[in-house]
Structures are given as structure tokens and as C-alpha cells.
Design a protein around this motif. Structure first.
Motif, PDB file in Angstrom:
ATOM      1  N   ILE A   1      12.380  -0.584   3.203  1.00 33.46           N
ATOM      2  CA  ILE A   1      12.320  -0.774   4.654  1.00 33.46           C
ATOM      3  C   ILE A   1      13.053  -2.042   5.076  1.00 33.46           C
ATOM      4  CG2 ILE A   1      10.745  -1.101   6.612  1.00 33.46           C
ATOM      5  CD1 ILE A   1       8.657   0.497   4.996  1.00 33.46           C
ATOM      6  N   GLU A   2      12.939  -3.090   4.266  1.00 37.04           N
ATOM      7  CA  GLU A   2      13.562  -4.371   4.565  1.00 37.04           C
ATOM      8  C   GLU A   2      14.376  -4.848   3.359  1.00 37.04           C
ATOM      9  OE1 GLU A   2      13.449  -5.136   7.480  1.00 37.04           O
ATOM     10  OE2 GLU A   2      11.484  -4.805   8.402  1.00 37.04           O
ATOM     11  N   PRO A   3      15.268  -5.812   3.548  1.00 35.52           N
ATOM     12  CA  PRO A   3      16.103  -6.288   2.436  1.00 35.52           C
ATOM     13  C   PRO A   3      15.298  -6.808   1.248  1.00 35.52           C
ATOM     14  CG  PRO A   3      16.930  -7.122   4.535  1.00 35.52           C
ATOM     15  CD  PRO A   3      15.611  -6.474   4.824  1.00 35.52           C
TER      16      PRO A   3
ATOM     17  N   SER B   1       5.799  -1.776  12.932  1.00 39.76           N
ATOM     18  CA  SER B   1       5.350  -0.399  13.156  1.00 39.76           C
ATOM     19  C   SER B   1       5.719   0.521  12.001  1.00 39.76           C
ATOM     20  CB  SER B   1       5.950   0.143  14.459  1.00 39.76           C
ATOM     21  OG  SER B   1       7.366   0.055  14.438  1.00 39.76           O
ATOM     22  N   ASP B   2       6.688   0.098  11.179  1.00 36.56           N
ATOM     23  CA  ASP B   2       7.082   0.867   9.994  1.00 36.56           C
ATOM     24  C   ASP B   2       6.587   0.213   8.709  1.00 36.56           C
ATOM     25  OD1 ASP B   2       8.673  -1.365  10.068  1.00 36.56           O
ATOM     26  OD2 ASP B   2      10.568  -0.306   9.745  1.00 36.56           O
ATOM     27  N   ARG B   3       5.658  -0.721   8.834  1.00 30.61           N
ATOM     28  CA  ARG B   3       5.102  -1.520   7.732  1.00 30.61           C
ATOM     29  C   ARG B   3       6.051  -2.614   7.283  1.00 30.61           C
ATOM     30  NH1 ARG B   3      -0.256  -2.131   6.893  1.00 30.61           N
ATOM     31  NH2 ARG B   3      -1.312  -0.268   6.162  1.00 30.61           N
ATOM     32  N   GLY B   4       7.132  -2.821   8.064  1.00 26.07           N
ATOM     33  CA  GLY B   4       8.100  -3.857   7.720  1.00 26.07           C
ATOM     34  C   GLY B   4       7.816  -5.169   8.416  1.00 26.07           C
ATOM     35  N   THR B   5       8.878  -5.876   8.769  1.00 27.45           N
ATOM     36  CA  THR B   5       8.778  -7.218   9.318  1.00 27.45           C
ATOM     37  C   THR B   5       8.281  -7.226  10.759  1.00 27.45           C
ATOM     38  OG1 THR B   5      10.679  -7.835   7.952  1.00 27.45           O
ATOM     39  CG2 THR B   5      10.059  -9.361   9.697  1.00 27.45           C
ATOM     40  N   PRO B   6       7.265  -8.004  11.072  1.00 25.42           N
ATOM     41  CA  PRO B   6       6.855  -8.156  12.467  1.00 25.42           C
ATOM     42  C   PRO B   6       8.031  -8.689  13.297  1.00 25.42           C
ATOM     43  CG  PRO B   6       5.226  -9.135  10.997  1.00 25.42           C
ATOM     44  CD  PRO B   6       6.418  -8.805  10.160  1.00 25.42           C
ATOM     45  N   GLY B   7       8.315  -8.021  14.387  1.00 26.99           N
ATOM     46  CA  GLY B   7       9.422  -8.440  15.242  1.00 26.99           C
ATOM     47  C   GLY B   7      10.643  -7.555  15.112  1.00 26.99           C
ATOM     48  N   GLY B   8      10.805  -6.915  13.958  1.00 24.19           N
ATOM     49  CA  GLY B   8      11.941  -6.027  13.764  1.00 24.19           C
ATOM     50  C   GLY B   8      11.521  -4.586  13.943  1.00 24.19           C
TER      51      GLY B   8
END
Length: 281
Positions: A261-263, A211-218
Motif C-alpha cells: 500500500i505504501e513505499p 482508509s486503506d490501512r496506509g498512511t494517515p493523510g494519504g
């Protein structure tokens, strides 16, 4: 059901050099690569296909990039430019081993304005007329087209699955499908799972993004309901992770990715794939 990775996560524009990622995609467990072709001149499709074969991967979908100047509802020059571009993708897709060209091909991304109803109708009819031509060309080449609804900040034309289905009905071609994206659905659909059910056998592709353009599931998306809806329509198509990071500057600006957004992009790919496969029926 097969799982793929969109090249936007790693490169923009995609060129022949991008094939260096293919062995890594295979190692991570992906079934195929969705290649985003911003400029057909940037790649040698025969060379890219050879690299796919050597890596043990497929290209099951080609992602269209309809930036400024590529607009099926624009002026005559923009319409012609867009038609020629999509026809080139239709030509390239089978060389890469793909039978699907997907994306918001009806309009240029970022064109969002408030038009009166008469002007909106004229634009819609123009896009429909041009899509008829492209769908006919796709049929001649045994390729399917899938149109993607985008959120309100990226287009004023097709924001929901229902609008996409109306456009498909107006075009009247069995070579035109719906391409849904979890990020856009999270913004525009009252119920993303219901949108998938509405699409039914017209669903040609699903993009999976947080939802934040990051990883599906997180993220906050109810993925259990998404997969229950896919099961309900007996979806046997493809799911592609399409997320972005600030590392790829061109697409980061286009997608408004202003922060980390993600590592890492690798984490998005690996963790996202693991999560999606855990839900697959």
C-alpha cells in the motif's frame, strides 16, 4: 496531545528484540510506543521499560490481541482464557509505564456471524459480566480499559461508537473507555467526526490509519473534521498510528493486507506523524 506508534507496523509478535526499534521511533519524533502484546511470555516488561527509558520514550498504551480462543462471550474455557490474558496485560502495563490497555477485548477478532436476537443478547450479557470483573481488576491496579469497535468483517458485536458506549453503560465502570480507530470508523460510522463528539470524555484513545490501512493523510478520510471534533471535545489524549504492511506476515494476514500500500513502513510512520502533527491543535 501525544503521538505514538503501534508496534504491529514493525513486528508481530512483539518480543524483547523489538526494542531495537525504539531509538528510531524517537529519532522520527514519536512521543511514545504502543506495544501490542500477543503473548505476555514473549517479553520481559522490566527489560522493555529500561529500553524505553534509554530511548527517551514512554509506553502510554498496551494493545490487546484477542485472537481465537480469547473471547469474553465464548465458551467457559475461552472466557477464562481471555480474562486471564487481559488481567496479565493489566499487570504488565504499569511495569511498562502505561495506564491503559486497549483493543477489542469483548470478543475474539474475526468472530462475525448472524445470530438471532435472543442469542445476541445472551452473548452481550456474558461479555458485560466479564468486563465488569476486568474493569474492577483494572481499577484495583490503577489502569484504564478502552474497548475498540471493529468493522463488520472483524466482529458482529461492537461496530460503532454508540454500541461501545452502550456496553460501557451496561458495565457501569468508570474504568472503561472507548477506543476509536479511523479505519473502522470510515467503514461503520455515518460520520466519524460525530462519533468522536458522541464519545466525548469517554474517548480514551484514537488510532490513526488511512482508509486503506496506509498512511494517515494519504487517503480519503476527512482529517480536518476528525481534528475539529477532537478539538470540540477538548481531547487531550493520545493518537497512535496503527497501519500495516505485507512485511509483517502474521498481522498482514490477520488484517487482510494483500498488496503493498505504501513505499515502506518507515514512510508510513514518518509521513503519518508529520501529517498528524500538522493538524494538532
Amino acid at each position: 496531545m501525544k503521538f505514538g506508534i503501534n508496534t504491529y507496523l514493525f513486528a508481530s509478535p512483539f518480543t524483547n528484540e523489538g526494542v531495537s526499534w525504539f531509538p528510531k521511533f524517537k529519532e522520527w519524533g514519536f512521543d511514545f510506543v504502543e506495544i501490542a502484546i500477543e503473548d505476555p511470555a514473549n517479553i520481559d516488561p522490566v527489560f522493555v521499560r529500561k529500553a524505553l527509558d534509554e530511548a527517551g520514550l514512554e509506553c502510554r498504551s498496551v494493545c490487546a490481541a484477542t485472537g481465537p480462543g480469547r473471547d469474553l462471550r465464548g465458551n467457559k474455557k475461552e472466557q477464562l482464557t481471555s480474562i486471564e490474558y487481559v488481567e496479565q496485560l493489566i499487570d504488565i502495563a504499569p511495569v511498562l509505564g502505561s495506564k491503559l490497555v486497549a483493543g477489542p477485548i469483548y470478543s475474539s477478532v474475526g468472530r462475525a456471524d448472524l445470530y438471532d436476537e435472543e442469542k445476541k443478547l445472551r452473548q452481550w450479557q456474558t461479555a458485560v459480566t466479564n468486563l465488569r470483573r476486568l474493569a474492577a481488576y483494572a481499577k484495583e491496579n490503577n489502569v484504564m480499559l478502552a474497548i475498540e469497535p471493529l468493522n463488520r468483517y472483524e466482529t458482529d458485536m461492537v461496530n460503532t461508537c454508540e454500541q461501545a458506549l452502550k456496553m460501557i453503560a451496561d458495565v457501569g465502570s468508570d474504568h472503561l473507555l472507548v477506543h476509536l480507530d479511523s479505519f473502522h470508523m470510515n467503514l461503520e460510522e455515518k460520520d466519524p467526526a460525530l462519533a468522536i463528539r458522541k464519545a466525548g470524555n469517554k474517548l480514551g484513545l484514537l488510532h490513526a490509519s488511512g482508509s486503506d490501512r496506509g498512511t494517515p493523510g494519504g487517503d480519503q478520510i476527512n482529517w480536518d473534521r476528525i481534528f475539529a471534533a477532537l478539538d470540540h471535545i477538548h481531547y487531550q489524549g493520545d493518537i497512535v498510528i496503527e497501519s500495516f504492511t505485507p512485511d509483517v506476515k502474521i498481522i498482514a494476514k490477520a488484517a487482510s493486507i494483500w498488496r503493498t500500500i505504501e513505499p515502506s513502513k518507515e514512510a508510513i510512520a514518518v509521513d503519518g506523524l508529520h501529517f498528524l502533527r500538522s493538524l494538532a491543535f
